[in-house]
Design an enzyme around this catalytic site. Structure first.
Site, short mmCIF file in Angstrom:
data_model
loop_
_atom_site.label_atom_id
_atom_site.label_comp_id
_atom_site.label_asym_id
_atom_site.label_seq_id
_atom_site.Cartn_x
_atom_site.Cartn_y
_atom_site.Cartn_z
N LYS A 115 -9.65 8.37 3.21
CA LYS A 115 -10.11 7.01 2.86
C LYS A 115 -11.55 6.74 3.31
O LYS A 115 -12.14 5.75 2.87
CB LYS A 115 -9.15 5.97 3.43
N PHE A 146 1.95 -3.52 3.86
CA PHE A 146 2.31 -4.84 4.38
C PHE A 146 3.79 -5.10 4.09
O PHE A 146 4.30 -4.75 3.02
CB PHE A 146 1.48 -5.92 3.70
N GLU A 177 -0.02 5.34 13.43
CA GLU A 177 0.18 6.66 12.83
C GLU A 177 0.12 7.78 13.86
O GLU A 177 0.89 8.75 13.79
CB GLU A 177 -0.84 6.91 11.73
N HIS A 228 -2.24 8.02 6.29
CA HIS A 228 -2.61 6.77 5.63
C HIS A 228 -4.01 6.35 6.07
O HIS A 228 -4.81 5.91 5.25
CB HIS A 228 -1.57 5.70 5.95
N CYS A 247 0.80 -1.22 0.00
CA CYS A 247 0.00 0.00 0.00
C CYS A 247 0.83 1.27 0.00
O CYS A 247 0.28 2.37 -0.04
CB CYS A 247 -0.95 0.00 1.19
N HIS A 306 -9.84 2.35 0.38
CA HIS A 306 -8.38 2.15 0.34
C HIS A 306 -8.00 1.52 -0.99
O HIS A 306 -8.27 0.35 -1.25
CB HIS A 306 -7.96 1.26 1.50
#
Length: 418
Positions: free
Chosen positions: A340, A404, A319, A308, A168, A345
């Site tokens: 998002k 990831f 975060e 994010h 991502c 996402h």
């Protein structure tokens, strides 16, 4: 080394909330969510039955039907977004028609998953009908670098050309690496960003198996809720965010409209877990600090952070910790949001879409909201611009993306100053 300056001159979007930048930005600012029931295949047996599907998309507006058949959907999205980005930059599709040296123009458009749909279709053909029914186009349609390859073929760009994969964080890293190619003199112009088309049976099944996605199937418009205490997982979406970036004087010489300057980029690794971020945010903090150091900026210089913010429990805690670690007391003077909730996402395309959000925020002086924020999370005790956009002057914006494998990316944009 005396590095060259890099600016954004064009943007293009394919998304679940619109297939142009104006449509996309209007939805993001007004919190108009693009998430709904999955219609592309039967999701009766899936835990998650919702996603951010791209709507009313017609690739034959950009390429012939024959050429479209030879592209996976993620590649089609990338090509369509590149068309808009080039037009926005005041450039023709064939760069040489504008006097651009093709050897000084490159392409780096990333994808986290690439042509997984193509792979699955051909694996089924192999299993049910034998090796003779596997398409000769399977390999070139499937590989993640083909978005860059197709855009290069269409535009004639012969400079640096490849793809990268960091889950991502893919598009974030692509934009950052492309900017370095210009800064160090390897190219004068790059077409960069990310594209994804992962709303397919195996993609949904895989993330369902991880229990990573929201199961608010009866309320899709409120399923993605970054930073909210009751968030229960991300909502997958498809699309592409593509930018044209150039060396500053190259852009000025041709009279381009400059949207923002890319002043910093940082990347780091968590060295921690396959899918979970470090809860102390140390990896994400390292990427942000690297971007600040690279830009020669202090923490007090940053006005807006597009986080994010995936709507997962672990991500938002990570975060929040990272932002507190880096910015400390200055965080109270900054604006933070995750878009998002509106867009879902888009995995490897997220950084492309969200870097465009940062550029638009600088240009318009609007901080887009974090929608669906109802209950504050004590572990995420920062102001995330809940539900309603705000106006403020934004000179410097930060985009962060985490993937990831512990991949972290951070890009700093600035208003262009002489």
């Amino acid at each position: 080394m005396n590095y060259r300056r890099v600016v954004i001159t064009g943007t293009g979007v394919i998304s679940c909330v619109g297939n142009t930048v104006p449509e996309f930005w209007d939805a993001v600012v007004n919190g108009r969510c693009g998430i709904g029931p999955v219609t592309l295949f039967d999701v009766t047996e899936y835990r998650t039955k919702i996603a951010g599907e791209v709507k009313n998309f017609d690739i034959t507006r950009f390429v012939s039907p024959k050429d479209a058949k030879h592209m996976d959907k993620f590649c089609q999205y990338a090509v369509a977004a590149a068309h808009e980005a080039l037009a926005d930059a005041g450039l023709p599709l064939r760069l040489e028609d504008a006097g651009i040296d093709p050897l000084r123009a490159g392409v780096l458009v990333a994808s986290g998953i690439g042509g997984m749909a193509t792979l699955c279709e051909n694996a089924l053909a192999l299993e049910t009908r034998g090796p003779g029914r596997v398409s000769p186009f399977m390999i070139p349609k499937m590989i993640s670098d083909m978005a860059s390859g197709e855009i290069s073929i269409l535009t004639g760009a012969m400079g640096p050309n490849f793809g990268l994969v960091s889950a991502c964080a893919s598009a974030c890293h692509a934009i950052g690496e492309a900017s370095w190619m210009i800064r160090r003199g390897d190219a004068d112009m790059m077409i960069t960003g990310g594209a994804e088309a992962s709303i397919i049976p195996v993609g949904m099944a895989g993330f369902c198996a991880l229990k990573a996605m929201s199961t608010r199937n009866d309320d899709p418009l409120h399923a993605s809720r970054p930073f909210d205490l009751n968030r229960d997982g991300f909502v997958m979406s498809d699309g592409a965010g593509v930018l044209v970036i150039e060396e500053l004087e190259h852009a000025r010489k041709r009279g381009a409209n400059i949207l923002a300057e890319i002043v910093g980029y940082g990347a780091s690794g968590d060295a921690y877990h396959m899918t979970a971020p470090r809860e102390d945010g140390a990896g994400a903090a390292a990427a942000i600090r690297s971007a600040l150091r690279n830009a020669g900026l202090s923490v007090a210089d940053v006005d807006y952070v597009n986080a994010h913010g995936t709507s997962t429990q672990l991500n938002e805690r990570c975060e929040t910790a990272a932002l507190k670690t880096v910015f400390g007391a200055e965080l109270s003077h900054m604006s933070v949001s995750s878009t998002k909730g509106t867009t879902g996402h888009a995995l490897g395309a997220a950084g492309g879409l969200e870097t465009i959000v940062c550029a638009k925020a600088i240009a318009t002086g609007i901080v887009p909201p974090t929608i669906n924020f109802e209950t504050p999370d004590p572990a995420c005790d920062i102001d995330v611009t809940p539900n309603v956009a705000r106006e403020r002057k934004i000179d410097v914006a930060l985009n962060t993306n985490l993937g990831f494998g512990g991949h972290n990316g951070a890009i700093l944009l600035s208003r262009v100053k002489d």
